[in-house]
Design an enzyme around this catalytic site. Structure first.
Site, PDB file in Angstrom:
ATOM      1  CG  HIS A 134    -118.664  57.161   7.277  1.00 58.15           C
ATOM      2  ND1 HIS A 134    -118.418  55.986   6.572  1.00 58.15           N
ATOM      3  CD2 HIS A 134    -119.872  57.575   6.872  1.00 58.15           C
ATOM      4  CE1 HIS A 134    -119.460  55.709   5.819  1.00 58.15           C
ATOM      5  NE2 HIS A 134    -120.366  56.658   5.985  1.00 58.15           N
ATOM      6  CE1 TYR A 176    -121.809  58.774   4.632  1.00 61.53           C
ATOM      7  CE2 TYR A 176    -123.197  58.614   2.679  1.00 61.53           C
ATOM      8  CZ  TYR A 176    -122.688  58.056   3.834  1.00 61.53           C
ATOM      9  OH  TYR A 176    -123.039  56.788   4.180  1.00 61.53           O
ATOM     10  CG  HIS A 183    -117.682  48.999   0.209  1.00 61.79           C
ATOM     11  ND1 HIS A 183    -119.037  49.140  -0.043  1.00 61.79           N
ATOM     12  CD2 HIS A 183    -117.325  50.134   0.854  1.00 61.79           C
ATOM     13  CE1 HIS A 183    -119.462  50.290   0.447  1.00 61.79           C
ATOM     14  NE2 HIS A 183    -118.441  50.915   0.994  1.00 61.79           N
ATOM     15  CG  PHE A 184    -112.843  51.725  -1.055  1.00 60.25           C
ATOM     16  CD1 PHE A 184    -112.337  51.239   0.135  1.00 60.25           C
ATOM     17  CD2 PHE A 184    -111.973  51.952  -2.109  1.00 60.25           C
ATOM     18  CE1 PHE A 184    -110.980  50.962   0.265  1.00 60.25           C
ATOM     19  CE2 PHE A 184    -110.627  51.682  -1.995  1.00 60.25           C
ATOM     20  CZ  PHE A 184    -110.124  51.185  -0.808  1.00 60.25           C
ATOM     21  CG  HIS A 185    -111.743  50.139  -6.164  1.00 60.81           C
ATOM     22  ND1 HIS A 185    -111.061  49.773  -5.037  1.00 60.81           N
ATOM     23  CD2 HIS A 185    -110.879  50.877  -6.911  1.00 60.81           C
ATOM     24  CE1 HIS A 185    -109.818  50.250  -5.102  1.00 60.81           C
ATOM     25  NE2 HIS A 185    -109.682  50.927  -6.232  1.00 60.81           N
ATOM     26  NE  ARG A 200    -108.002  48.330   3.160  1.00 58.31           N
ATOM     27  CZ  ARG A 200    -108.600  49.444   3.574  1.00 58.31           C
ATOM     28  NH1 ARG A 200    -109.359  49.413   4.658  1.00 58.31           N
ATOM     29  NH2 ARG A 200    -108.484  50.566   2.907  1.00 58.31           N
ATOM     30  NE  ARG A 201    -104.924  50.962   3.964  1.00 54.55           N
ATOM     31  CZ  ARG A 201    -105.135  51.943   4.820  1.00 54.55           C
ATOM     32  NH1 ARG A 201    -104.966  51.740   6.109  1.00 54.55           N
ATOM     33  NH2 ARG A 201    -105.487  53.122   4.386  1.00 54.55           N
TER      34      ARG A 201
END
Lengths: 596, 52, 168
Positions: A235, A239, A386-388, A449-450
């Site tokens: 996680h 950041y 989300h993470f794209h 996903r994946r």
């Protein structure tokens, strides 16, 4: 970004040796981005069943490469380049030893090459080299030791980079004992402190378990333990991607927009909050894992929800800074000032579009954080959706946009084409909007996903807004636009090496509206914040890790490795390890029970 | 970069980010509505919630 | 420290929103009664599943009035039993484990979604109402055949189930 020559010296003029390192780091970053983008479009066309140029088993090699190249290589090489620039610029002094700087950079390159070679070996069936384990490399899936070794060396390179910047700080502080840490330097140092804490988890996982396991030194590992240690780091690494982007939004975007940063103190508060809260939250990636008590998941959820705060504050501060710029440029009205901004500037527009997309990505992250609602979207395509938006746009697009501004100052050459730069950032935004939107909706249908082929025999996905075929088209179109955008970006920068050398391209950053001295000095007490952050992560992880170990053992309750290569290298010191293992487990179990 | 396109300089005490407040309030409303929709309709309205 | 009033307003709203999110989740956990997968079942030796009463023979078993337990194995690249058959109007507790690598167990289109980790047993209880069929898929990469890993969950009308529809 100015078309006029300001007459000011550039970073290259003042610090030519450092500029060379920064350029090298950025080039490594962009090469990784390009290769990662090639793999990305292969995936987008393959999983949507529009064009399959590889075997589906090779898809997982592609996916591993895409993940590692994008979020390890592309992002982190950019970070070390940008942070070197920021430290040298804000302290206004050379690095302490340029050879040391090149050394850590060289380690990062070496580590990357090792890991990438191991991964790409997966395409060549005739050799034993591969690491088809994806970016998360969950045991008992096992890659070649070169993969784990490469990651370890890369990681150590980043630690040495941080040490380089702390050395600069120490030297600067000796000569400027009464001054507040310049904002950019403050942001670099707090980010690196967070990184050191975060690294604890993955270092134990890789160096303590997975690397020796892949070498045959230890026979088995505890999959839940190594997975938990991964997410200890997994996680806060986001950041590590975001904080450089925030640094650019806080310290560069206001200047690019024509204004001043709304508040330096709030910038410091935000980065301290990230240092404190980024790490004790990793279990939110394990909400539906067995073997972890609900109480730990609830604590992780609460910490994660509070971790929203520094991002929400950033939204206000950054938009206020841009509004200030707009009004200085003559903008008026409650929202009409938006028109007075330099939208033709790709550096400006790129960062604004990145921030806008982050607002959406932040929302899907809030959902991911919501513990029980995670059942709805866990491991579905919603998660990459989300993470794209976040690393894929807020971070990546900001890095590209900032490069348009920074490159002339590192090279004394103008950007090859501003219009192409502007087109590039807009195409990225549109492509990502299409692709990510399709991913989120498909995720809500339960599409995973994946996977190389989300087309199943025994059942159909029940759809609500749009059919799977329509959404697949959207995903593929979006992915294609992203690939085109990447080519435009890297091409533009490459062609910029051929524009004429000019002098006077320097750009000073403007001063904040609310200055550093308006904030309490305790904010600059990095030792204090590091100490608290360290305690928080120990508190968050001590009990869950002790519980996992006491329940399943340090090396697992009986789990064989599943190599995705033919045979791991055996080193023949197993008897020694076998004799030590029970004692180690017992010691840890005792510590665990005392702690409980 | 002031001086080039700057029409007026605005200092610390003269600046109230009204537009920002409006935009951030709109964002707050969107987030709240989306959260309620996602949690109560999409999630709680879905089959087979885990009850133990 | 000088914080503009508008930013103070936003700080308060942001905290209200964060508390609101946390409260919603707690509401779901308490009033609605949604439980998280946890560490209740003991660890298991994943290399010796055939020595475990539950997993030596993956199956659905009646344990009470309208109460069933389903012992499921997720392995490269199938689910066992396949199909998993349960009766309508029942409460079923799934116990899912793996003898090889990490898998996912997702009942497609529902909230029944868990990781399956070798050495651990995932326990989840859900309620089935009307008869019907669900797909099951593995949503965690588990090797070269991951995309072929699927199964089926059949909810049979109660009388049909009693007549022997509960064999593997």
């Amino acid at each position: 970004m100015s078309e006029e020559l300001t007459g000011a010296p550039t970073f290259l003029d003042k610090f030519p040796q450092e500029a060379a390192v920064v350029r090298a780091a950025l080039w490594s970053s962009f090469i990784a981005l390009t290769l990662g983008a090639v793999f990305g479009i292969i995936q987008a066309l393959h999983r949507t069943d529009i064009l399959r140029v590889i075997d589906s088993t090779d898809y997982y090699t592609v996916l591993t490469a895409h993940g590692v190249l994008m979020v390890i290589s592309f992002t982190i090489f950019f970070l070390v380049g940008a942070f070197t620039w920021a430290i040298v610029r804000s302290f206004d002094r050379n690095v302490e030893d340029i050879r040391y700087t090149w050394t850590w950079y060289g380690m990062m390159v070496t580590g990357t090459l090792m890991a990438v070679v191991a991964i790409l070996g997966g395409f060549v069936d005739s050799i034993d080299l591969s690491a088809d384990v994806l970016y998360t490399f969950y045991a008992p899936l096992q890659g070649h030791p070169l993969f784990y070794g490469g990651l370890a060396i890369f990681l150590i390179g980043t630690w040495l980079a941080g040490a380089d910047w702390f050395r600069s700080w120490r030297a600067w502080k000796a000569e400027n004992p009464d001054e507040r840490i310049p904002l950019q330097a403050f942001m670099v140092l707090t980010t690196m402190l967070m990184w050191y804490i975060a690294s604890i988890g993955i270092t134990i996982a890789v160096v303590g378990f997975l690397l020796p396991w892949s070498l045959g030194i230890i026979e088995q590992v505890n999959p839940l333990l190594t997975r938990t240690l991964f997410w200890f780091w997994g996680h806060p690494v986001v950041y590590f991607w975001l904080m450089p982007a925030y640094l650019l939004w806080y310290t560069v975007l206001p200047t690019v927009a024509g204004g001043r940063l709304f508040s330096d103190p709030l910038g410091r508060v935000v980065f301290v909050l990230f240092l404190l809260l980024s790490t004790p939250v990793g279990i939110h990636h394990q909400y539906v894992d067995p073997g972890i008590a609900s109480g730990f998941k609830l604590i992780a959820m609460t910490n994660t929800m509070f971790l929203l705060l520094p991002s929400l504050l950033t939204a206000f501060t950054v938009v206020a800074s841009v509004e200030h710029a707009a009004r200085q440029r003559g903008g008026t009205g409650l929202l009409g000032w938006l028109r007075a901004l330099p939208w033709r500037d790709p550096a400006f527009t790129g960062m604004m579009l990145a921030g806008l997309m982050f607002a959406a990505g932040g929302f899907s992250g809030m959902i991911n954080a919501g513990m029980n609602i995670n059942y709805l979207i866990h491991n579905t395509l919603w998660v990459p959706g989300h993470f794209h938006l976040t690393v894929g746009t807020a971070v990546a697009l900001t890095m590209m946009a900032a490069t348009y501004w920074l490159w002339p100052q590192l090279s004394n050459r103008r950007l090859f084409s501003r219009p192409i730069g502007l087109a590039q950032v807009v195409i990225w935004f549109v492509g990502m909007a299409l692709m990510s939107n399709a991913m989120h909706i498909q995720g809500l249908f339960g599409i995973p996903r994946r996977t190389a082929e989300p087309q199943y025999q025994g059942f159909d996905f029940a759809t609500t807004f749009g059919s799977v075929t329509e959404l697949n088209m959207q995903l593929a179109v979006g992915g294609t636009l992203l690939f085109i955008s990447t080519v435009l970006f890297v091409g533009n920068i490459a062609l910029s090496t051929g524009t004429p050398k000019l002098s006077g391209l320097g750009e000073e950053l403007t001063e904040p509206l609310s200055a550093a001295h308006d904030s309490p000095e305790i904010l600059d007490n990095l030792k204090l914040w590091f100490g608290i952050a360290f305690v928080l992560v120990i508190l968050a992880y001590m009990l869950p890790l002790a519980s996992i170990i006491s329940r399943g053992g340090v090396f697992g309750p009986g789990v064989d490795p599943v190599p995705v290569i033919a045979e791991p290298i055996r080193v023949g010191i197993q008897p020694l390890v076998a004799s030590v293992e029970p004692t180690v487990s017992r010691v840890i179990a005792v510590v665990g029970s005392v702690v409980q | 970069m002031s001086g080039e396109n700057t029409v007026r300089e605005i200092g610390h005490d003269e600046f109230d980010p009204k537009g920002t407040l409006v935009l951030i309030l709109i964002y707050f409303v969107i987030l709240s509505i989306m959260w309620v929709f996602m949690y109560f309709v999409e999630f709680l309205g879905n089959d087979l919630s885990v009850i133990a | 420290m000088n914080i503009h009033n508008y930013e103070k307003i936003w700080l308060v709203l942001a905290m209200v929103m964060i508390i609101g999110f946390i409260s919603t989740v707690v509401y779901g956990a308490t009033a609605v009664g949604i439980e998280m997968i946890s560490d209740e079942p003991d660890t298991i030796d994943s290399t010796a599943l055939d020595e475990d009463d539950r997993f030596s023979e993956p199956r659905v078993e009646k344990v009470g009035d309208n109460e069933y337990e389903a012992y499921v194995i997720a392995q490269q690249f199938i689910f066992r039993p396949d199909p998993i058959t349960v009766p309508a109007n029942s409460t079923v507790t799934f116990y899912v484990t793996s003898p090889d690598v990490i898998h996912g167990f997702e009942v497609v289109g529902t909230n029944a979604n868990t990781m399956v980790i070798p050495g651990e047993v995932s326990q989840l209880t859900v309620e089935f109402n009307e008869p019907g069929e669900y797909g099951i898929l593995c949503n965690e990469y588990c090797g070269g055949g991951h995309h072929t890993m699927e199964g089926k969950l059949i909810v049979q009308p109660e009388d049909e189930f009693e007549q022997g529809g509960n064999d593997e």
